[in-house]
Design an enzyme around this catalytic site. Structure first.
Site, PDB file in Angstrom:
ATOM      1  N   HIS A  45      -7.792  -6.774   6.379  1.00 39.58           N
ATOM      2  CA  HIS A  45      -7.611  -5.797   7.461  1.00 39.58           C
ATOM      3  C   HIS A  45      -7.861  -6.429   8.823  1.00 39.58           C
ATOM      4  O   HIS A  45      -8.967  -6.870   9.139  1.00 39.58           O
ATOM      5  CB  HIS A  45      -8.469  -4.534   7.313  1.00 39.58           C
ATOM      6  CG  HIS A  45      -7.851  -3.388   8.057  1.00 39.58           C
ATOM      7  ND1 HIS A  45      -6.928  -2.523   7.501  1.00 39.58           N
ATOM      8  CD2 HIS A  45      -7.979  -3.014   9.347  1.00 39.58           C
ATOM      9  CE1 HIS A  45      -6.538  -1.646   8.421  1.00 39.58           C
ATOM     10  NE2 HIS A  45      -7.161  -1.925   9.555  1.00 39.58           N
TER      11      HIS A  45
ATOM     12  N   GLU B 248      -2.376  -1.579  -3.445  1.00 39.50           N
ATOM     13  CA  GLU B 248      -3.553  -0.934  -2.870  1.00 39.50           C
ATOM     14  C   GLU B 248      -3.321   0.559  -2.760  1.00 39.50           C
ATOM     15  O   GLU B 248      -2.183   1.005  -2.533  1.00 39.50           O
ATOM     16  CB  GLU B 248      -3.807  -1.457  -1.456  1.00 39.50           C
ATOM     17  CG  GLU B 248      -4.056  -2.929  -1.383  1.00 39.50           C
ATOM     18  CD  GLU B 248      -4.371  -3.364   0.030  1.00 39.50           C
ATOM     19  OE1 GLU B 248      -3.833  -2.779   0.977  1.00 39.50           O
ATOM     20  OE2 GLU B 248      -5.171  -4.291   0.182  1.00 39.50           O
TER      21      GLU B 248
ATOM     22  N   HIS C 293       0.875  -1.175   0.000  1.00 39.58           N
ATOM     23  CA  HIS C 293       0.000   0.000   0.000  1.00 39.58           C
ATOM     24  C   HIS C 293       0.911   1.222   0.000  1.00 39.58           C
ATOM     25  O   HIS C 293       1.279   1.728   1.053  1.00 39.58           O
ATOM     26  CB  HIS C 293      -0.902  -0.014   1.232  1.00 39.58           C
ATOM     27  CG  HIS C 293      -1.993   1.004   1.162  1.00 39.58           C
ATOM     28  ND1 HIS C 293      -3.231   0.803   1.715  1.00 39.58           N
ATOM     29  CD2 HIS C 293      -2.031   2.240   0.609  1.00 39.58           C
ATOM     30  CE1 HIS C 293      -3.978   1.878   1.511  1.00 39.58           C
ATOM     31  NE2 HIS C 293      -3.281   2.758   0.835  1.00 39.58           N
TER      32      HIS C 293
HETATM   33  C1  LIG Z   1      -6.536  -1.780   2.779  1.00 39.07           C
HETATM   34  C2  LIG Z   1      -6.094  -2.347   4.065  1.00 39.07           C
HETATM   35  O1  LIG Z   1      -6.884  -2.657   4.906  1.00 39.07           O
HETATM   36  C3  LIG Z   1      -4.668  -2.479   4.366  1.00 39.07           C
HETATM   37  O2  LIG Z   1      -3.853  -2.587   3.256  1.00 39.07           O
HETATM   38  C4  LIG Z   1      -4.214  -1.276   5.101  1.00 39.07           C
HETATM   39  O3  LIG Z   1      -4.361  -0.214   4.216  1.00 39.07           O
HETATM   40  C5  LIG Z   1      -2.833  -1.443   5.566  1.00 39.07           C
HETATM   41  O4  LIG Z   1      -2.246  -0.177   5.564  1.00 39.07           O
HETATM   42  P1  LIG Z   1      -1.166   0.123   6.700  1.00 39.07           P
HETATM   43  O5  LIG Z   1      -0.140  -1.003   6.633  1.00 39.07           O
HETATM   44  O6  LIG Z   1      -0.612   1.467   6.306  1.00 39.07           O
HETATM   45  O7  LIG Z   1      -1.912   0.101   8.005  1.00 39.07           O
HETATM   46  N1  LIG Z   2      -5.976  -5.327   2.414  1.00 39.33           N
HETATM   47  C1  LIG Z   2      -5.584  -5.664   3.757  1.00 39.33           C
HETATM   48  C2  LIG Z   2      -4.094  -5.767   3.816  1.00 39.33           C
HETATM   49  O1  LIG Z   2      -3.434  -5.731   2.806  1.00 39.33           O
HETATM   50  C3  LIG Z   2      -3.428  -5.960   5.121  1.00 39.33           C
HETATM   51  O2  LIG Z   2      -4.179  -5.433   6.185  1.00 39.33           O
HETATM   52  P1  LIG Z   2      -3.564  -5.737   7.648  1.00 39.33           P
HETATM   53  O3  LIG Z   2      -3.452  -7.236   7.773  1.00 39.33           O
HETATM   54  O4  LIG Z   2      -2.217  -5.079   7.703  1.00 39.33           O
HETATM   55  O5  LIG Z   2      -4.574  -5.150   8.610  1.00 39.33           O
END
Ligand SMILES: CC(=O)[C@@H](O)[C@H](O)COP(=O)(O)O
Ligand SMILES: NCC(=O)COP(=O)(O)O
EC number: 2.6.99.2
Length: 237
Positions: free
Chosen positions: A190, A70, A43
């Site tokens: 998430h 993402e 992300h």
């Molecule tokens: C979309 C999602 O739920 C995750 O990819 C979240 O965006 C993680 O981002 P962080 O690692 O910055 O918390």
């Molecule tokens: N789309 C969710 C992700 O990539 C990871 O979320 P998290 O496990 O870090 O909360």
């Protein structure tokens, strides 16, 4: 079978803490795949708090499973997607200052924007996925915009799992049944972890992919990365 995509944002968080290249993010991605991960998720947030713009290009050269990027589909994000053509782009409605993702799209309010973005992704040969909650009207809106998949925002499920897991998962089961009827692929992510993952996977029909990062990387501090990935894969069988 539900695929495991390992989100390596937090590897970049540790790396950035010292400003060097330890841990090496691209090497960790290679090793995650060697240990059985069926995808790598990142992300690249605008402030580069963890995954940097350069990471996106570096990872593009080494990821051999599914590459999932993402982010909020602004000009910077769409340029990254155009130039790297990942397997999948997951559209997230995050503002630049959020601590972490905390909501899904309003697909009705943003119908035109999401429709245009999904069309562009399709033209680039990139699978589209829209981060979404379980509201059924929102699900129908996702069908309208033409996305290939949705990604259920599982934060609320994780928050309520301990108090009543049956209630926590019910809305996801119902929304997944509608997604299946609409012919939309289903991802989820998430705050999924070793405690709540199997119950969720068993309750959501045709779950194609889970992307997991924060808890998985934290678990790896105790079990090691290879053993941790094995544990998550075992829960998805
Ligand atoms: C979309 C999602 O739920 C995750 O990819 C979240 O965006 C993680 O981002 P962080 O690692 O910055 O918390
Ligand atoms: N789309 C969710 C992700 O990539 C990871 O979320 P998290 O496990 O870090 O909360």
């Amino acid at each position: 079978m539900t695929k495991l995509s390992v989100n390596i944002n937090k590897i970049a968080t540790i790396r950035n803490a010292r400003g060097g290249n330890i841990p090496n993010v691209t090497q960790v991605a290679i090793d995650c795949e060697k240990f059985g991960a069926q995808g790598i998720t990142i992300h690249p947030r605008p402030d580069e708090r963890h995954i940097t713009t350069q990471d996106v290009y570096d990872l593009h050269k080494v990821v051999t499973t599914e590459y999932n990027i993402e982010g909020y589909p602004n000009e910077r994000f769409m340029k990254l997607i155009e130039e790297t053509r990942p397997t999948q782009a997951t559209l997230v409605p995050d503002g630049p200052d959020v601590l972490t993702s905390n909501a899904g799209w309003d697909t009705i309010k943003h119908k035109e924007f999401l429709t245009d973005t999904c069309r562009q992704l399709n033209e680039w040969g990139v699978r589209s996925s829209i981060f979404i909650d379980t509201d059924l009207n929102n699900m129908k809106g996702a069908k309208e915009v033409g996305t290939d998949r949705i990604e259920f925002y599982t934060g609320p499920y994780a928050d309520h799992f301990d108090e009543n897991k049956e209630n926590a998962v019910k809305e996801y089961t119902e929304a997944a049944q509608l997604a299946n009827e609409l012919g939309i692929g289903i991802n989820a992510g998430h705050d999924l972890n070793l405690d709540n993952l199997k119950f969720f996977k068993d309750a959501v029909p045709n779950l194609a992919e889970v992307s997991i990062g924060h808890a998985l990387i934290a678990d790896a501090l105790y079990f090691g990365l290879e053993k941790t990935i094995e544990k998550y894969l075992e829960l998805l069988k």
